[in-house]
Design a protein around this motif. Structure first.
Motif, PDB file in Angstrom:
ATOM      1  N   HIS A 163     -44.457  79.632 115.844  1.00 47.29           N
ATOM      2  CA  HIS A 163     -44.972  79.888 117.184  1.00 47.29           C
ATOM      3  C   HIS A 163     -43.848  79.768 118.212  1.00 47.29           C
ATOM      4  O   HIS A 163     -43.784  80.533 119.173  1.00 47.29           O
ATOM      5  CB  HIS A 163     -46.095  78.909 117.521  1.00 47.29           C
ATOM      6  N   GLY A 164     -42.957  78.784 118.009  1.00 48.33           N
ATOM      7  CA  GLY A 164     -41.831  78.617 118.918  1.00 48.33           C
ATOM      8  C   GLY A 164     -40.879  79.804 118.891  1.00 48.33           C
ATOM      9  O   GLY A 164     -40.245  80.115 119.903  1.00 48.33           O
ATOM     10  N   LEU A 165     -40.796  80.462 117.729  1.00 50.20           N
ATOM     11  CA  LEU A 165     -39.950  81.650 117.603  1.00 50.20           C
ATOM     12  C   LEU A 165     -40.672  82.918 118.053  1.00 50.20           C
ATOM     13  O   LEU A 165     -40.103  84.014 117.984  1.00 50.20           O
ATOM     14  CB  LEU A 165     -39.497  81.817 116.155  1.00 50.20           C
ATOM     15  N   GLY A 166     -41.916  82.777 118.493  1.00 53.72           N
ATOM     16  CA  GLY A 166     -42.671  83.917 118.975  1.00 53.72           C
ATOM     17  C   GLY A 166     -43.393  84.697 117.907  1.00 53.72           C
ATOM     18  O   GLY A 166     -43.863  85.815 118.167  1.00 53.72           O
ATOM     19  N   VAL A 167     -43.525  84.139 116.703  1.00 51.63           N
ATOM     20  CA  VAL A 167     -44.235  84.813 115.611  1.00 51.63           C
ATOM     21  C   VAL A 167     -45.670  84.336 115.602  1.00 51.63           C
ATOM     22  O   VAL A 167     -45.935  83.135 115.480  1.00 51.63           O
ATOM     23  CB  VAL A 167     -43.563  84.518 114.248  1.00 51.63           C
ATOM     24  N   GLN A 168     -46.611  85.267 115.714  1.00 50.50           N
ATOM     25  CA  GLN A 168     -48.023  84.948 115.785  1.00 50.50           C
ATOM     26  C   GLN A 168     -48.782  85.673 114.666  1.00 50.50           C
ATOM     27  O   GLN A 168     -48.305  86.678 114.134  1.00 50.50           O
ATOM     28  CB  GLN A 168     -48.603  85.357 117.146  1.00 50.50           C
ATOM     29  N   PRO A 169     -49.975  85.149 114.286  1.00 50.03           N
ATOM     30  CA  PRO A 169     -50.785  85.853 113.288  1.00 50.03           C
ATOM     31  C   PRO A 169     -51.095  87.270 113.743  1.00 50.03           C
ATOM     32  O   PRO A 169     -51.427  87.513 114.904  1.00 50.03           O
ATOM     33  CB  PRO A 169     -52.059  85.001 113.204  1.00 50.03           C
ATOM     34  N   GLY A 170     -50.965  88.228 112.865  1.00 51.29           N
ATOM     35  CA  GLY A 170     -51.210  89.615 113.187  1.00 51.29           C
ATOM     36  C   GLY A 170     -49.967  90.391 113.555  1.00 51.29           C
ATOM     37  O   GLY A 170     -50.007  91.627 113.639  1.00 51.29           O
ATOM     38  N   ASP A 171     -48.844  89.688 113.789  1.00 53.31           N
ATOM     39  CA  ASP A 171     -47.593  90.387 114.088  1.00 53.31           C
ATOM     40  C   ASP A 171     -47.073  91.094 112.833  1.00 53.31           C
ATOM     41  O   ASP A 171     -47.372  90.685 111.704  1.00 53.31           O
ATOM     42  CB  ASP A 171     -46.537  89.395 114.587  1.00 53.31           C
ATOM     43  N   LEU A 197     -35.876  88.210 108.719  1.00 53.73           N
ATOM     44  CA  LEU A 197     -36.694  87.443 107.785  1.00 53.73           C
ATOM     45  C   LEU A 197     -35.919  86.232 107.275  1.00 53.73           C
ATOM     46  O   LEU A 197     -36.445  85.105 107.270  1.00 53.73           O
ATOM     47  CB  LEU A 197     -37.123  88.326 106.619  1.00 53.73           C
ATOM     48  N   MET A 198     -34.684  86.433 106.834  1.00 56.43           N
ATOM     49  CA  MET A 198     -33.894  85.330 106.292  1.00 56.43           C
ATOM     50  C   MET A 198     -33.629  84.266 107.348  1.00 56.43           C
ATOM     51  O   MET A 198     -33.742  83.064 107.079  1.00 56.43           O
ATOM     52  CB  MET A 198     -32.574  85.875 105.745  1.00 56.43           C
ATOM     53  N   GLY A 199     -33.293  84.703 108.568  1.00 56.89           N
ATOM     54  CA  GLY A 199     -33.042  83.744 109.632  1.00 56.89           C
ATOM     55  C   GLY A 199     -34.280  82.951 109.998  1.00 56.89           C
ATOM     56  O   GLY A 199     -34.213  81.725 110.195  1.00 56.89           O
ATOM     57  N   THR A 200     -35.414  83.632 110.094  1.00 52.06           N
ATOM     58  CA  THR A 200     -36.663  82.953 110.437  1.00 52.06           C
ATOM     59  C   THR A 200     -37.052  81.946 109.375  1.00 52.06           C
ATOM     60  O   THR A 200     -37.411  80.805 109.679  1.00 52.06           O
ATOM     61  CB  THR A 200     -37.789  83.983 110.623  1.00 52.06           C
ATOM     62  N   LEU A 201     -36.977  82.351 108.103  1.00 49.21           N
ATOM     63  CA  LEU A 201     -37.329  81.437 107.009  1.00 49.21           C
ATOM     64  C   LEU A 201     -36.398  80.231 106.983  1.00 49.21           C
ATOM     65  O   LEU A 201     -36.844  79.094 106.738  1.00 49.21           O
ATOM     66  CB  LEU A 201     -37.278  82.172 105.673  1.00 49.21           C
ATOM     67  N   LEU A 202     -35.123  80.452 107.243  1.00 46.34           N
ATOM     68  CA  LEU A 202     -34.166  79.343 107.236  1.00 46.34           C
ATOM     69  C   LEU A 202     -34.466  78.354 108.349  1.00 46.34           C
ATOM     70  O   LEU A 202     -34.519  77.136 108.118  1.00 46.34           O
ATOM     71  CB  LEU A 202     -32.742  79.897 107.382  1.00 46.34           C
ATOM     72  N   VAL A 203     -34.681  78.865 109.566  1.00 44.46           N
ATOM     73  CA  VAL A 203     -34.962  77.980 110.701  1.00 44.46           C
ATOM     74  C   VAL A 203     -36.261  77.218 110.473  1.00 44.46           C
ATOM     75  O   VAL A 203     -36.327  75.992 110.669  1.00 44.46           O
ATOM     76  CB  VAL A 203     -35.025  78.792 112.007  1.00 44.46           C
ATOM     77  N   VAL A 204     -37.298  77.923 110.050  1.00 46.36           N
ATOM     78  CA  VAL A 204     -38.608  77.298 109.843  1.00 46.36           C
ATOM     79  C   VAL A 204     -38.526  76.241 108.752  1.00 46.36           C
ATOM     80  O   VAL A 204     -39.091  75.144 108.881  1.00 46.36           O
ATOM     81  CB  VAL A 204     -39.652  78.381 109.497  1.00 46.36           C
ATOM     82  N   THR A 205     -37.813  76.550 107.672  1.00 48.93           N
ATOM     83  CA  THR A 205     -37.690  75.593 106.578  1.00 48.93           C
ATOM     84  C   THR A 205     -36.934  74.345 107.009  1.00 48.93           C
ATOM     85  O   THR A 205     -37.323  73.211 106.673  1.00 48.93           O
ATOM     86  CB  THR A 205     -36.978  76.240 105.374  1.00 48.93           C
ATOM     87  N   LEU A 206     -35.854  74.511 107.775  1.00 50.52           N
ATOM     88  CA  LEU A 206     -35.094  73.363 108.253  1.00 50.52           C
ATOM     89  C   LEU A 206     -35.926  72.485 109.185  1.00 50.52           C
ATOM     90  O   LEU A 206     -35.864  71.253 109.113  1.00 50.52           O
ATOM     91  CB  LEU A 206     -33.825  73.839 108.962  1.00 50.52           C
ATOM     92  N   VAL A 207     -36.714  73.112 110.052  1.00 45.31           N
ATOM     93  CA  VAL A 207     -37.592  72.344 110.954  1.00 45.31           C
ATOM     94  C   VAL A 207     -38.620  71.569 110.146  1.00 45.31           C
ATOM     95  O   VAL A 207     -38.877  70.377 110.402  1.00 45.31           O
ATOM     96  CB  VAL A 207     -38.279  73.287 111.961  1.00 45.31           C
ATOM     97  N   ALA A 208     -39.228  72.229 109.152  1.00 44.85           N
ATOM     98  CA  ALA A 208     -40.234  71.569 108.321  1.00 44.85           C
ATOM     99  C   ALA A 208     -39.630  70.412 107.535  1.00 44.85           C
ATOM    100  O   ALA A 208     -40.235  69.337 107.421  1.00 44.85           O
ATOM    101  CB  ALA A 208     -40.866  72.585 107.371  1.00 44.85           C
TER     102      ALA A 208
END
Length: 267
Positions: free
Chosen positions: A12-20, A28-39
């Motif tokens: 959500h912080g990166l602006g990705v919402q359901p339905g996008d 994709l790789m950058g988003t997954l990396l950032v999200v995984t590191l935050v988690a």
């Protein structure tokens, strides 16, 4: 559960919402990396806080291991109800970031992109953990503490530091697992980590408690047995079949598939 919610908030912080639209390539790789590191960070810090607040006082008082087990159940319920009070008890949608396309078919089984991601990421994380525990100085401290904490302390090992590091490692891996769980099932719920947690314990018992490679073998074996059981008996029997395996292992081979034999342990 903490990892899944942290992943959801990061998306959500990166602006990705359901339905996008789904992502691809570098996005994709950058988003997954950032999200995984935050988690991983959120789950790791939660695990360290749990150790400092709930577990370390028990060790200082010399509490029995049963007290730690009861504390683990209590902390789990506390975290669940805390998130339920804040975010509700309904399931929250998890944005689809990865297109689940079929890559190939093997013996009638569809190999999808999200399944490949989960398997590859899990194997890489397990190899990294195995290398760390078996090759690094801190890993030797973890193994020494697990084998004999009193002797390890006499040899100069900082037990509190080692235990905190172990909690941190577990939290980091749980955070990564939360991201993969969210990408695969596309859902977040306050009690979504309860059943996977129980099955993780089952996998550890199946492979051999204290054996990292055994936990990997136990997890893969349990997953295969679950899917075989649901195919033969029906999907509603999947969890029943999994925990029946746990009971049978405890009855006939309590040390697990790769665990140390009782005779060797006594010697």
């Amino acid at each position: 559960m903490v990892g899944i919610f942290a992943s959801l908030f990061a998306l959500h912080g990166l602006g990705v919402q359901p339905g996008d639209p789904t992502l691809s390539g570098a996005a994709l790789m950058g988003t997954l990396l950032v999200v995984t590191l935050v988690a991983m960070a959120a789950s790791g810090l939660t695990a360290v806080a749990m150790e400092r607040i709930a577990y370390r006082p028990l060790r200082r008082r010399g509490a029995p291991r049963l007290a730690a087990l009861i504390t683990a159940i209590g902390v789990s319920l506390f975290l669940q109800e805390l998130f339920a009070a804040r975010y509700g008890r309904d399931e929250l949608g998890f944005p689809r970031v990865l297109e689940k396309r079929q890559l190939l078919e093997i013996a009638g089984a569809n190999v999808r992109s999200d399944k490949v991601l989960v398997v590859v990421a899990a194997l890489l994380l397990m190899v990294a953990l195995d290398r760390f525990v078996n090759r690094s100085r801190l890993g030797r401290g973890i193994r020494a503490t697990a084998q004999d904490a009193e002797t390890a302390a006499l040899m100069g090992v900082d037990i509190n530091r080692v235990v905190m590091l172990t909690f941190l490692l577990g939290g980091l891996l749980a955070g990564a697992a939360g991201t993969l769980y969210g990408v695969f099932f596309e859902a977040a719920r306050y009690n979504i980590g309860f059943l996977p947690g129980i099955k993780a314990f089952t996998a550890a018992v199946l492979g051999g408690i204290g054996n990292i490679r055994g936990a990997l073998v136990g997890g893969l074996s349990l997953g295969l047995l679950e899917n075989w059981g649901s195919t033969v008996l029906g999907g509603e029997w999947k969890d029943v079949f999994a925990f029946s395996v746990l009971v049978l292992v405890l009855l006939f081979r309590p040390t697990g598939l790769l665990g140390e034999s009782l005779g060797k342990a006594r010697a």
